[in-house]
Design a protein around this motif. Structure first.
Motif, PDB file in Angstrom:
ATOM      1  N   SER A 140       4.571 -10.490  -4.219  1.00  0.00           N
ATOM      2  CA  SER A 140       3.526 -11.433  -4.635  1.00  0.00           C
ATOM      3  C   SER A 140       2.909 -12.076  -3.407  1.00  0.00           C
ATOM      4  CB  SER A 140       4.125 -12.504  -5.561  1.00  0.00           C
ATOM      5  OG  SER A 140       3.128 -13.378  -6.030  1.00  0.00           O
ATOM      6  N   PHE A 196       4.452 -15.725  -9.207  1.00  0.00           N
ATOM      7  CA  PHE A 196       5.094 -14.738 -10.075  1.00  0.00           C
ATOM      8  C   PHE A 196       6.594 -14.972 -10.174  1.00  0.00           C
ATOM      9  CE2 PHE A 196       6.525 -10.534 -11.459  1.00  0.00           C
ATOM     10  CZ  PHE A 196       5.590 -10.262 -12.457  1.00  0.00           C
ATOM     11  N   THR A 248      11.378 -10.684  -7.205  1.00  0.00           N
ATOM     12  CA  THR A 248      10.099 -11.000  -6.565  1.00  0.00           C
ATOM     13  C   THR A 248      10.291 -11.393  -5.113  1.00  0.00           C
ATOM     14  OG1 THR A 248       9.160 -11.753  -8.668  1.00  0.00           O
ATOM     15  CG2 THR A 248       8.042 -12.445  -6.658  1.00  0.00           C
ATOM     16  N   THR A 289       8.101 -13.210  -2.421  1.00  0.00           N
ATOM     17  CA  THR A 289       6.890 -14.026  -2.305  1.00  0.00           C
ATOM     18  C   THR A 289       6.475 -14.135  -0.848  1.00  0.00           C
ATOM     19  OG1 THR A 289       7.477 -15.314  -4.273  1.00  0.00           O
ATOM     20  CG2 THR A 289       5.855 -16.280  -2.773  1.00  0.00           C
TER      21      THR A 289
END
Length: 466
Positions: A275, A292, A302, A304
Motif C-alpha cells: 500500500s 489498507f 499489508t 505500508t
C-alpha cells in the motif's frame, strides 16, 4: 633541530642515534634534551660501509613491453537488460537540459512540490549539522524517528506498530523496491492496476517476478474493479500494489471499495498488499484517506509505504519508511543493510520535526494542499474546454491524467507524426517553445502541457493558458 643520523665505529657494532622531533612525546628522560623532544639509540649489527666507494648499477639494456589489447566483454546482467529505463526520468532530464540552455521550460514530469521545505523542518536539519549529528545511524533508523512514525500511524491511520516493525529508508521508492524483492520469488506475479507509476513493473522484474497489469477506466475514475482483480488472481499471485491517492491519476480509493478488495485478497493465502500512501495528506474533501492495513484481517498481509517527499516538500531529503509485520520488515532491513545501510542522520532529524508539525502535517501542509486544490480546479476547467480532451477530476495528489488520444496520428510540420504520449511530450519540449501553441491537423490547443495518458503534475504550474 633537524632530524639526523649520527654514526660511530666499534669493534663489532656500529650504532646510530636518531633524533626524533615528536612534540609532547617523552621517549627519553635524559638530561639536557629539548623540552618535548627525545632521542632513541639502537644498534645496527654487522653494518659495514665505505664512504669512498661509489657503487654503480650494472649496464642494462632497455626492453619494451608490448601488451596486446584484447576485446573487453561488455555484456550486462540479464536482469539489467530486462529493466526499462524510466521515461519520467528521461523526460525530466531533457527538460532540465533545456532549462540549463536558457529555454523557458516548465518542468512537469516529476512529482515534486514547488514549495520550500517548511521552516521548522529546515531548522531541525541545520541544528543536526551544527550539533554534529552527522554520523551513521542504525540501519533501520533511529529509535526517535521510528517511535514518531509509530505514533503518527496510530493517531492518523489507525494502525498499531512497534519500532521494530518500521524500516526507515532513503525514500519511499527504496522502501517499495525492497518490499517487492523481499517477498517475491522468481515466477511470482505482481498485480498492478493501470495507470501506474512507471517504476512498479520494473521493481517486479528486478525481483524476477512478472508484472500483471490490470487496466482501469477513466469513466470509473481509474479505480480498480474488484471483479477484474478476482479474475486475474492465480496461485502465482504474490503481491497487489495499491497507490491511494494515486500516482499518476490522483484517484482516491473510498473505504467501501477497499473493503471489497480486502475480501478478495483474504481468499488467497499467498497474496500480500503493498500500500503506497505517499500522497495521503494531499487529498481534497470530501475524499478521505483509508490505510489498507487498517481494514479487518489486512494488517498481517499489508506492507505500508510512506515518506516525507510529497506532503512535506522534502524530495531532496530522501527519506521514506516501510511499516508491516516484523517478519517482512526484517527481511527488507537485511536487503537495506547490504545495499545503502541507514538513511541520512540529518534527514531523520528533519523527519522527526516534520511529524511534529501536527495532525496530518498541521498548518504548513494545509497551506500547500489549499494551493494544490486551487490549481487543480483551474486546470480541470481549462483542459475541459479543449476539444478532444477527456479528464477525470483527481481527488488527491497533484496530477492530471489527461486523455489526449484524439490527437494521435496527427502530422506536425517540422517534427513528424504524434504517435503516442512519449512523442507528444518530446514534441512539446522540442518544438513547443516559446510559442506554446500546438497545432494538430488544424486543431489548436493554447495550453501549457498536453498528453494522452500523460501524467502532468500541477505542483509547478499555476498560470493561465495563453
Amino acid at each position: 633541530m633537524a632530524n639526523s643520523l649520527h654514526t660511530f665505529s666499534s669493534s663489532s657494532t656500529t650504532a646510530a642515534r636518531l633524533n626524533l622531533r615528536a612534540p609532547s612525546l617523552a621517549l627519553s628522560d635524559s638530561p639536557g634534551s629539548d623540552s618535548g623532544f627525545s632521542s632513541i639509540s639502537f644498534p645496527l649489527k654487522s653494518l659495514k660501509f665505505s664512504t669512498r666507494q661509489v657503487i654503480k648499477p650494472p649496464h642494462r639494456t632497455t626492453t619494451k613491453l608490448v601488451v596486446k589489447a584484447t576485446e573487453v566483454d561488455i555484456s550486462l546482467s540479464p536482469k539489467v537488460n530486462s529493466i526499462k529505463p524510466s521515461k519520467t526520468v528521461a523526460i525530466t532530464d531533457q527538460a532540465t537540459a533545456l532549462v540549463q540552455a536558457g529555454v523557458p521550460v516548465i518542468r512537469l514530469a516529476a512529482g515534486e512540490p514547488d514549495f520550500d521545505t517548511p521552516a521548522p523542518i529546515v531548522k531541525a536539519g541545520k541544528n543536526a549539522i551544527h550539533e554534529g549529528y552527522t554520523r551513521y545511524t542504525p540501519n533501520a533508523g533511529t529509535v526517535e524517528i521510528r517511535q514518531a512514525i509509530c505514533h503518527k500511524l496510530k493517531e492518523e491511520n489507525g494502525i498499531s506498530y512497534t519500532p521494530d516493525q518500521i524500516l526507515v529508508s532513503n525514500g519511499a521508492k527504496q522502501s517499495s523496491v525492497q518490499a517487492v524483492m523481499a517477498v517475491c520469488s522468481p515466477g511470482d506475479e505482481v498485480i498492478i492496476p493501470a495507470p501506474f507509476w512507471v517504476s512498479y513493473p520494473e521493481m517486479a522484474r528486478m525481483a524476477d517476478a512478472k508484472p500483471v497489469i490490470l487496466p482501469t477506466k477513466i469513466s470509473e475514475n481509474f479505480l480498480l474493479d474488484p471483479k477484474a482483480l478476482e479474475s486475474k488472481l492465480t496461485e502465482k499471485s504474490r503481491l497487489l500494489i495499491l497507490c491511494s491517492p494515486s500516482n499518476p491519476t490522483g484517484s482516491v480509493y473510498p473505504k467501501r471499495l477497499l473493503e471489497e478488495i480486502a475480501q478478495i485478497v483474504a481468499k488467497h493465502p499467498r497474496l500480500l498488499v503493498l500500500s503506497d500512501e505517499i500522497y495521503e495528506h494531499i487529498i481534497y474533501a470530501p475524499a478521505t484517506h483509508t490505510s489498507f492495513a487498517s481494514l479487518p484481517g489486512m494488517w498481517e498481509r499489508t506492507l505500508t509505504v510512506n515518506g516525507f517527499s510529497k506532503a512535506f516538500a522534502m524530495t531532496g531529503w530522501r527519506l521514506g519508511y516501510l511499516a508491516g509485520p516484523k517478519h517482512f520488515v526484517s527481511a527488507c532491513g537485511k536487503i537495506q543493510s547490504q545495499f545503502t545501510s541507514g538513511a541520512s542522520s540529518i534527514s531523520q532529524k528533519a523527519g522527526v520535526a516534520a511529524l511534529g508539525l501536527g495532525y496530518t502535517g498541521g498548518e504548513a501542509v494545509s497551506i500547500m494542499v489549499k494551493a494544490f486544490r486551487e490549481r487543480r480546479d483551474f486546470l480541470v476547467k481549462s483542459f475541459g474546454e479543449l476539444e478532444g480532451v477527456k479528464i477525470s477530476e483527481p481527488k488527491g495528489a497533484f496530477y492530471l491524467f489527461i486523455d489526449f488520444s484524439s490527437y494521435y496520428g496527427s502530422e506536425v510540420e517540422g517534427f513528424g507524426k504524434i504517435e503516442n504520449s512519449e512523442s507528444l511530450c518530446r514534441y512539446l519540449l522540442d518544438e513547443g517553445q516559446p510559442q506554446l501553441e500546438f497545432v494538430f491537423d488544424g486543431k489548436s490547443a493554447n495550453v501549457d502541457k498536453l498528453g494522452h495518458w500523460l501524467c502532468m503534475t500541477f505542483s509547478v504550474m499555476y498560470q493561465k493558458c495563453l
